[in-house]
Scaffold this active site. Structure first.
Site, PDB file in Angstrom:
ATOM      1  N   ARG A 189      40.737 150.384  83.741  1.00 28.75           N
ATOM      2  CA  ARG A 189      39.963 150.186  85.216  1.00 28.75           C
ATOM      3  C   ARG A 189      40.941 150.815  86.206  1.00 28.75           C
ATOM      4  NH1 ARG A 189      36.804 149.728  81.673  1.00 28.75           N
ATOM      5  NH2 ARG A 189      35.051 147.941  81.523  1.00 28.75           N
ATOM      6  N   SER A 259      30.562 144.307  86.489  1.00 29.69           N
ATOM      7  CA  SER A 259      31.569 143.192  86.639  1.00 29.69           C
ATOM      8  C   SER A 259      32.306 143.439  88.093  1.00 29.69           C
ATOM      9  CB  SER A 259      32.830 143.713  85.497  1.00 29.69           C
ATOM     10  OG  SER A 259      32.098 143.681  84.508  1.00 29.69           O
ATOM     11  N   GLU A 329      36.930 144.525  91.508  1.00 27.73           N
ATOM     12  CA  GLU A 329      36.401 146.117  91.097  1.00 27.73           C
ATOM     13  C   GLU A 329      35.543 146.427  92.096  1.00 27.73           C
ATOM     14  OE1 GLU A 329      35.774 147.667  87.316  1.00 27.73           O
ATOM     15  OE2 GLU A 329      35.645 145.446  86.494  1.00 27.73           O
TER      16      GLU A 329
END
Length: 339
Positions: A189, A259, A329
C-alpha cells in the site's frame, strides 16, 4: 494571487467545452458520496490536455487538484477552491512480444474492471486479481493497489508522470518524466508518491489534511506500462468471478472508499477497530460497517465530517487501547478544518 473562478471557468470552457463545470458537487465524484462543490471542474481525456491544463494553471497561478475516480478521497463539506481535474485518459495499446508475453501501455484514467474485461477474452493475464478494485490504474500506482497476495507492482514496468514540482515556486512549465519500476518504491500500500499525501493526526486526534500546494499532487500519473502473459480466457474468467464473489461476501454494499486504514504489520485494522467496540457505530449518516470494521459506509445523507468523525474515533480508540498508530489510506482533500 486571488483565484477568480469565473475567469478560470470561462478560459477553460473555451479550451475544453462541455467537460468544464462550475460549482460541481464533488459528492458525484467520490465513492463515499459526500463533499461540497469544486469552484471549477474539468475532465481531461488526452495526455496533451493534461499537460496543457497543468501548464495553464502554473502560468496563471490557479490552484489545481488532480484526481481519478474518487475511490480513496474524502472531499470536505466546504468543497475545493480552485480547479479540480479528473484524469480520464483511458486509451491503451497492446504490443505482442511473443506467443506468451505482451506489453500494455495504458492511460492512468482507465478503470480496473474495464481493462480486465477487455483483456480477458484476448487471453492476456496479469491484472485479473483486481476486478473488485473500484479505482483507476493511475490511482492504483499511488497505493500499489492489490489483493489476495497480488499487487500492481508485480506487473508494472514504468509510469509516465507530469512533474509539476517546480511549478510551486514559479510559473514554469511542467515536464513529463518516466519512472522505471525500481524508482517507484513499491511496497505494501505504498509508492514514492504516497508520503506527501499521508494524513497526520494532531494532538487532539483530529485527522489533518496534507498542506495545500499550487498543483496537487505535484507528480501526476499519466500513463503506465504493464507486463502481460498469455492465459486461458476461461481460467481468467474463473479467477475474476472468484475475486468478485469474495468481495461480495466480505465487503459492505453501501457507498464507501474501501479500506479506511492500512493493516499494521502482523495484524488487521478491522480486527482492532472491532476489538475496541466501534463496529456498527453511527455518526450522522456514516457508519463503521457492521460487515467489516475497516470500512466506513454512507448509510444515507452522510456528510464528510461524519466520516472524518468516525476516522478520528477509530484511530484514537485503537491507539489508546493497543498503542497502534493506524495509517489512513483515504486522502483528505479540500477545505478541511479541525473537527
Amino acid at each position: 494571487m486571488i483565484f477568480d473562478a469565473e475567469i478560470a471557468y470561462n478560459e477553460l470552457l473555451a479550451r475544453f467545452g462541455s467537460r468544464v463545470r462550475r460549482n460541481e458537487p464533488l459528492a458525484r465524484h467520490c465513492t463515499f458520496g459526500v463533499g461540497g462543490p469544486a469552484d471549477v471542474w474539468v475532465s481531461v481525456d488526452k495526455p496533451e490536455d493534461l499537460v496543457g491544463l497543468v501548464t495553464l494553471c502554473s502560468q496563471q497561478r490557479w490552484p489545481l487538484l488532480v484526481t481519478g475516480n474518487g475511490t480513496n478521497v474524502l472531499y470536505a463539506d466546504a468543497g475545493v477552491r480552485g480547479v479540480v481535474a479528473r484524469v480520464a485518459i483511458n486509451t491503451y495499446t497492446i504490443e505482442e512480444l511473443d506467443a506468451d508475453h505482451a506489453f500494455l501501455t495504458v492511460g492512468a484514467g482507465i478503470s480496473w474492471p474495464r481493462i480486465i474485461n477487455d483483456l480477458t477474452p484476448l487471453g492476456w493475464g496479469g491484472l485479473e486479481f483486481g476486478p473488485g478494485i473500484p479505482g483507476t490504474l493511475g490511482g492504483g500506482v499511488i497505493s500499489n493497489a492489490g489483493v489476495h497476495g497480488h499487487d500492481l507492482g508485480q506487473v508494472l514496468e514504468w509510469v509516465d508522470i507530469v512533474d509539476a514540482r517546480q511549478c510551486e515556486e514559479e510559473p514554469v512549465d511542467p515536464t513529463v518524466v518516466r519512472y522505471q519500476h525500481d524508482q517507484l518504491d513499491l511496497t505494501y500500500r505504498h509508492s514514492r508518491f504516497r508520503a506527501q499525501r499521508r494524513v497526520q493526526f494532531n494532538a487532539e486526534g483530529d485527522p489533518i489534511a496534507a498542506p495545500h500546494k499550487m498543483i496537487e499532487p505535484a507528480e501526476i500519473v499519466m500513463q503506465l506500462g504493464i507486463r502481460l502473459h498469455r492465459e486461458d480466457p476461461q481460467k481468467l474468467r474463473a479467477a475474476i468471478d472468484e475475486h468478485k464473489q469474495y468481495r461480495k461476501r466480505t465487503q459492505p454494499p453501501q457507498q464507501s472508499a474501501g479500506s479506511v486504514f492500512k493493516n499494521p504489520q502482523g495484524d488487521y485494522s478491522g480486527r482492532l477497530i472491532e476489538a475496541v467496540g466501534l463496529k456498527g457505530t453511527i455518526r450522522g449518516g456514516a457508519q463503521i460497517s457492521e460487515r467489516h470494521a475497516n470500512f466506513i459506509v454512507n448509510v444515507g445523507g452522510a456528510r464528510a465530517n461524519d466520516v472524518a468523525t468516525l476516522i478520528k474515533e477509530a484511530h484514537q480508540r485503537v491507539y489508546d487501547r493497543f498503542g497502534v498508530d493506524l495509517e489512513l489510506e483515504v486522502e483528505l482533500r479540500g477545505e478541511w478544518k479541525a473537527l
